[in-house]
Design an enzyme around this catalytic site. Sequence first.
Site, short mmCIF file in Angstrom:
data_model
loop_
_atom_site.label_atom_id
_atom_site.label_comp_id
_atom_site.label_asym_id
_atom_site.label_seq_id
_atom_site.Cartn_x
_atom_site.Cartn_y
_atom_site.Cartn_z
N GLU A 1 4.47 -10.71 14.38
CA GLU A 1 3.87 -11.28 15.59
C GLU A 1 4.19 -12.77 15.67
OE1 GLU A 1 -0.12 -9.94 15.93
OE2 GLU A 1 -0.34 -10.75 17.95
N ARG B 1 0.82 -1.22 0.00
CA ARG B 1 0.00 0.00 0.00
C ARG B 1 0.84 1.25 0.00
NH1 ARG B 1 -3.01 -3.89 2.83
NH2 ARG B 1 -1.78 -3.50 4.67
P1 AMP Z 1 4.31 -2.94 11.88
O1 AMP Z 1 5.53 -3.51 11.23
O2 AMP Z 1 3.88 -3.69 13.11
O3 AMP Z 1 4.46 -1.44 12.15
O4 AMP Z 1 3.12 -3.12 10.87
C1 AMP Z 1 2.96 -2.26 9.78
C2 AMP Z 1 2.63 -2.99 8.50
O5 AMP Z 1 1.64 -3.99 8.70
C3 AMP Z 1 2.07 -2.01 7.49
O6 AMP Z 1 2.65 -2.30 6.22
C4 AMP Z 1 0.58 -2.25 7.50
O7 AMP Z 1 0.07 -2.25 6.19
C5 AMP Z 1 0.37 -3.60 8.18
N1 AMP Z 1 -0.55 -3.55 9.33
C6 AMP Z 1 -0.23 -3.81 10.63
N2 AMP Z 1 -1.29 -3.70 11.45
C7 AMP Z 1 -2.33 -3.34 10.65
C8 AMP Z 1 -3.73 -3.03 10.90
N3 AMP Z 1 -4.27 -3.07 12.14
N4 AMP Z 1 -4.49 -2.68 9.85
C9 AMP Z 1 -3.96 -2.61 8.58
N5 AMP Z 1 -2.68 -2.88 8.30
C10 AMP Z 1 -1.86 -3.25 9.31
#
Ligand code: AMP
Length: 177
Positions: free
Chosen positions: A97, A60
């Site tokens: 996770e 995205r």
């Molecule tokens: P993080 O690495 O934990 O910061 O997760 C960010 C990535 O995961 C981004 O590329 C988001 O598109 C996706 N992502 C994580 N959590 C969500 C959520 N609750 N809703 C949509 N996309 C998420």
Amino acid sequence: MTEWIKSRIRTIPDYPIDGIMFRDITTLLQDPKGFRRAVDEIVYTYAGQTIDKVVGIDARGFILGGAVAHQLSVGFVPVRKAGKLPHKTYAETYELEYGTDELHIHEDAVAPGETVLLIDDLIATGGTAMAAVKLIRQCGGDILGCSFVVDLPDLGGAQKLRDEGLPVHTLCAYEGH
Ligand code: AMP
């Protein structure tokens, strides 16, 4: 503005797994004013700064980052999942996770000393964005800012980037995860 953007983001509970509130920005992107405004807000934030490249994160981040790069008349660089970039790459492994994932950048995509904006749809734990930061720094790029449409501040990712000395800009935030 925050509420205006949030009203165009759809929340899907328990997607892709139980307990996750998925913040779906496709409804913002498919709204002509929504897409325009999200891109404009990001572009205005960096007005007056010299930007050489916009880096967007798979997938995205490509949509938003491509539009921002076009508006700034600068080059766009994709940071992609493993196995997608055809030339020589730098790679970073990061924690999910459950398990790990890997992001890549073409070694010659950002030249040493170039100024860079990093863009993705959402920041949660910051693992994805931090991997992209490391890749840009491996190329020798100088990150001027990181922009996200959605911040999940309770997960601490934006703070992690700020602790690295990186300016972080987000258009809206949701409590929880
Ligand atoms: P993080 O690495 O934990 O910061 O997760 C960010 C990535 O995961 C981004 O590329 C988001 O598109 C996706 N992502 C994580 N959590 C969500 C959520 N609750 N809703 C949509 N996309 C998420």
